[in-house]
Design an enzyme around this catalytic site. Structure first.
Site, PDB file in Angstrom:
ATOM      1  N   ARG A  22       0.865  -0.875   0.151  1.00  0.00           N
ATOM      2  CA  ARG A  22       0.116  -0.014  -0.111  1.00  0.00           C
ATOM      3  C   ARG A  22       1.384   1.140   0.006  1.00  0.00           C
ATOM      4  NH1 ARG A  22      -0.690   5.154   2.903  1.00  0.00           N
ATOM      5  NH2 ARG A  22       0.199   3.893   4.211  1.00  0.00           N
ATOM      6  N   ASP A  23       1.319   1.298   1.033  1.00  0.00           N
ATOM      7  CA  ASP A  23       2.298   3.040   1.130  1.00  0.00           C
ATOM      8  C   ASP A  23       3.539   2.401   0.438  1.00  0.00           C
ATOM      9  OD1 ASP A  23       3.103   5.510   2.242  1.00  0.00           O
ATOM     10  OD2 ASP A  23       3.461   4.588   4.173  1.00  0.00           O
ATOM     11  N   HIS A 214       4.318   4.014  12.351  1.00  0.00           N
ATOM     12  CA  HIS A 214       4.683   4.001  11.532  1.00  0.00           C
ATOM     13  C   HIS A 214       5.286   5.025  11.335  1.00  0.00           C
ATOM     14  CE1 HIS A 214       2.919   3.531   7.096  1.00  0.00           C
ATOM     15  NE2 HIS A 214       3.598   4.857   7.296  1.00  0.00           N
ATOM     16  N   HIS A 216       8.875   6.675   8.631  1.00  0.00           N
ATOM     17  CA  HIS A 216       9.359   6.571   7.432  1.00  0.00           C
ATOM     18  C   HIS A 216      11.063   7.356   7.415  1.00  0.00           C
ATOM     19  CE1 HIS A 216       6.550   6.329   4.525  1.00  0.00           C
ATOM     20  NE2 HIS A 216       5.507   6.578   5.612  1.00  0.00           N
ATOM     21  N   CYS A 247       4.256   8.926   0.420  1.00  0.00           N
ATOM     22  CA  CYS A 247       2.552   9.506   0.119  1.00  0.00           C
ATOM     23  C   CYS A 247       2.652  10.213  -1.194  1.00  0.00           C
ATOM     24  CB  CYS A 247       2.090   9.942   1.301  1.00  0.00           C
ATOM     25  SG  CYS A 247       0.447  11.153   1.384  1.00  0.00           S
ATOM     26  N   ASN A 256       9.486   4.061   3.599  1.00  0.00           N
ATOM     27  CA  ASN A 256       8.967   3.470   5.606  1.00  0.00           C
ATOM     28  C   ASN A 256      10.515   3.066   5.498  1.00  0.00           C
ATOM     29  OD1 ASN A 256       6.338   3.120   3.617  1.00  0.00           O
ATOM     30  ND2 ASN A 256       5.679   2.915   5.686  1.00  0.00           N
TER      31      ASN A 256
HETATM   32  N1  COA Z   1     -13.631   4.777  -4.094  1.00  0.00           N
HETATM   33  C1  COA Z   1     -13.879   4.840  -4.985  1.00  0.00           C
HETATM   34  N2  COA Z   1     -14.100   5.598  -5.713  1.00  0.00           N
HETATM   35  C2  COA Z   1     -14.292   6.994  -4.763  1.00  0.00           C
HETATM   36  C3  COA Z   1     -13.962   6.439  -3.491  1.00  0.00           C
HETATM   37  C4  COA Z   1     -13.729   5.647  -3.461  1.00  0.00           C
HETATM   38  N3  COA Z   1     -13.028   5.120  -1.447  1.00  0.00           N
HETATM   39  N4  COA Z   1     -14.446   7.685  -2.860  1.00  0.00           N
HETATM   40  C5  COA Z   1     -14.751   9.039  -3.553  1.00  0.00           C
HETATM   41  N5  COA Z   1     -14.550   8.143  -4.773  1.00  0.00           N
HETATM   42  C6  COA Z   1     -15.298   8.850  -6.267  1.00  0.00           C
HETATM   43  C7  COA Z   1     -15.861   9.212  -5.919  1.00  0.00           C
HETATM   44  O1  COA Z   1     -17.127   8.340  -6.711  1.00  0.00           O
HETATM   45  C8  COA Z   1     -16.655  10.053  -7.451  1.00  0.00           C
HETATM   46  O2  COA Z   1     -17.269   9.731  -8.490  1.00  0.00           O
HETATM   47  P1  COA Z   1     -17.044  10.790  -9.784  1.00  0.00           P
HETATM   48  O3  COA Z   1     -17.139  11.619 -10.467  1.00  0.00           O
HETATM   49  O4  COA Z   1     -17.194   9.709 -10.692  1.00  0.00           O
HETATM   50  O5  COA Z   1     -18.337  10.577  -9.070  1.00  0.00           O
HETATM   51  C9  COA Z   1     -15.287  11.410  -6.915  1.00  0.00           C
HETATM   52  O6  COA Z   1     -14.437  10.616  -6.689  1.00  0.00           O
HETATM   53  C10 COA Z   1     -15.302  12.403  -6.119  1.00  0.00           C
HETATM   54  O7  COA Z   1     -16.365  11.539  -4.636  1.00  0.00           O
HETATM   55  P2  COA Z   1     -15.631  12.935  -3.650  1.00  0.00           P
HETATM   56  O8  COA Z   1     -16.671  12.420  -2.778  1.00  0.00           O
HETATM   57  O9  COA Z   1     -16.237  14.264  -4.031  1.00  0.00           O
HETATM   58  O10 COA Z   1     -14.295  12.428  -3.632  1.00  0.00           O
HETATM   59  P3  COA Z   1     -13.578  13.803  -2.825  1.00  0.00           P
HETATM   60  O11 COA Z   1     -12.628  14.297  -4.438  1.00  0.00           O
HETATM   61  O12 COA Z   1     -13.306  14.673  -2.140  1.00  0.00           O
HETATM   62  O13 COA Z   1     -11.788  12.969  -2.545  1.00  0.00           O
HETATM   63  C11 COA Z   1     -11.235  11.045  -1.168  1.00  0.00           C
HETATM   64  C12 COA Z   1     -11.917  12.452  -1.085  1.00  0.00           C
HETATM   65  C13 COA Z   1     -11.172  10.794   0.047  1.00  0.00           C
HETATM   66  C14 COA Z   1     -11.556   9.603  -1.783  1.00  0.00           C
HETATM   67  C15 COA Z   1      -9.337  11.540  -1.763  1.00  0.00           C
HETATM   68  O14 COA Z   1      -9.136  12.417  -1.860  1.00  0.00           O
HETATM   69  C16 COA Z   1      -8.514   9.994  -2.057  1.00  0.00           C
HETATM   70  O15 COA Z   1      -9.223   9.001  -2.170  1.00  0.00           O
HETATM   71  N6  COA Z   1      -7.415  10.161  -1.525  1.00  0.00           N
HETATM   72  C17 COA Z   1      -7.053   9.482  -1.529  1.00  0.00           C
HETATM   73  C18 COA Z   1      -5.831   9.340   0.122  1.00  0.00           C
HETATM   74  C19 COA Z   1      -4.821   8.434  -0.139  1.00  0.00           C
HETATM   75  O16 COA Z   1      -4.680   6.822  -0.431  1.00  0.00           O
HETATM   76  N7  COA Z   1      -3.541   9.293   0.189  1.00  0.00           N
HETATM   77  C20 COA Z   1      -2.317   8.048   0.132  1.00  0.00           C
HETATM   78  C21 COA Z   1      -2.376   7.551   1.713  1.00  0.00           C
HETATM   79  S1  COA Z   1      -1.954   8.384   2.705  1.00  0.00           S
HETATM   80 ZN    ZN Z   2       3.266   5.890   5.564  1.00  0.00          ZN
END
Ligand code: COA
Ligand code: ZN
Length: 319
Positions: A22-23, A214, A216, A247, A256
């Site tokens: 994942r990370d 956790h 890094h 990230c 990490n």
């Molecule tokens: N799985 C799949 N799709 C998702 C989802 C999820 N958990 N959450 C949101 N989406 C999709 C929605 O369906 C929507 O799609 P559409 O535009 O086709 O309808 C789109 O993403 C936007 O949804 P919204 O609720 O407005 O999300 P957002 O833009 O506010 O983003 C997160 C929120 C959390 C989903 C997004 O910021 C994210 O995925 N961040 C990644 C964080 C991460 O993994 N960081 C690294 C690890 S620390």
């Molecule tokens: Zn991390």
């Protein structure tokens, strides 16, 4: 301080949660074939790891590399006693994680406002409210929650993060029924001093809540921070194969702490990890081949402590 390394540590079990799939994989630009992800996870289990954070249930637009989360979960082989998790930031992710059959979810939010907005596109308070809904979905699905707190030891945008803020979020997680909080050192800002302060703040704010760490290794002190955690009784550590990781939404993030290096440190200090060092080194080597570049892990390069070289094959100094 309960400083019990050495003979007193003999046999005490320390849990390593492998987070490389994942990370680590989340930042790789070239898509790693699903079959290869599955083969690497299976090899990690075969090497003795029993907890693996396999993927994320986040937006595939934000993290395209992990768009195959459901398929990876469905096709890995999960040995008896193994526990797999996935990262979740919102309700939709919680529903996907329950559907995919994870054992626990790593809920993600940050202790600093700017990183929280960069990473999950909302303020911390909104993330906390959504996490309450996530916790309810998980409880209904019989899935445990590990409460992740990113930027727990400092933020690359805001600088110092007060330990009390980490304690306050831990308390909220405890109220949600989280089994543990996991303090994320997103960009390697933890030091032994900040680790001790955060642990103390959590023990004050959320007594009895288990703590996971956790780290890094961005500034080279990741394993020193583990030693501090051990001396304070923490028995749960995340690490990443070969030292992969970082990230994509945090400036300056690098890998990490490295799983094989951590196994080496712990076993040589008298703790038990259940992980076979040679076998996990082989997984690190395979991961390097998959990614096509060397990884920062050191033990895979140097070998176990008692690796021996042929003196006849080594130059003798002569004046
Ligand atoms: N799985 C799949 N799709 C998702 C989802 C999820 N958990 N959450 C949101 N989406 C999709 C929605 O369906 C929507 O799609 P559409 O535009 O086709 O309808 C789109 O993403 C936007 O949804 P919204 O609720 O407005 O999300 P957002 O833009 O506010 O983003 C997160 C929120 C959390 C989903 C997004 O910021 C994210 O995925 N961040 C990644 C964080 C991460 O993994 N960081 C690294 C690890 S620390
Ligand atoms: Zn991390």
């Amino acid at each position: 301080m309960n400083d019990d390394h050495g003979p007193a540590a003999r046999g005490r079990h320390i849990t390593i949660c492998e987070v490389g799939p994942r990370d680590g994989f989340q930042s790789e630009e070239r898509f790693i074939p699903t079959d290869e992800k599955i083969a690497i996870v299976d090899a990690m289990f075969a090497a003795g790891l029993r907890q693996i954070q396999v993927t994320s249930f986040v937006s595939p637009r934000a993290v395209p590399q992990l768009a195959d989360a459901e398929e990876v979960l469905a096709r890995i082989s999960r040995p008896e006693g193994a526990s797999v998790s996935g990262l979740v930031a919102n309700r939709k992710g919680a529903e996907r994680a329950v559907g995919a059959g994870v054992d626990f979810v790593h809920g993600v939010l940050s202790a600093s406002e700017t990183h929280n907005r960069k990473n999950v596109n909302r303020p911390i308070d909104a993330s906390l409210s959504e996490m309450e809904e996530v916790a309810a979905i998980l409880a209904q699905g019989g899935v445990a929650l590990e409460g992740g707190i990113a930027t727990a030891f400092g933020c690359p945008f805001e600088g110092e993060v007060p330990a009390e803020q980490v304690g306050r979020i831990a308390r909220r997680y405890q109220e949600m029924g989280a089994m543990r909080v996991s303090l994320g050192d997103t960009t390697g800002m933890a030091t032994p001093v900040t680790v001790a302060a955060a642990i103390s703040a959590i023990r004050d704010a959320a007594p009895g809540l288990e703590i996971g760490l956790h780290f890094h290794n961005t500034r080279g002190v990741g394993l020193a921070c583990v030693m501090t955690g051990l001396s304070l009784g923490v028995t749960h550590y995340d690490a990443s194969i070969g030292g992969l990781g970082g990230c994509p939404f945090a400036a300056g993030a690098t890998g990490n702490i490295c799983t094989e290096d951590l196994v080496y440190l712990l076993e040589e200090s008298g703790y038990a990890t259940g992980v076979d060092l040679q076998a996990i080194i082989a997984v690190a080597e395979r991961t390097q081949e998959t990614l096509g570049r060397p990884l920062p892990g050191q033990v895979m390069k140097a070998g176990p402590r008692l690796r021996r070289y042929d003196p006849d094959a080594t130059r003798t100094a002569a004046g």
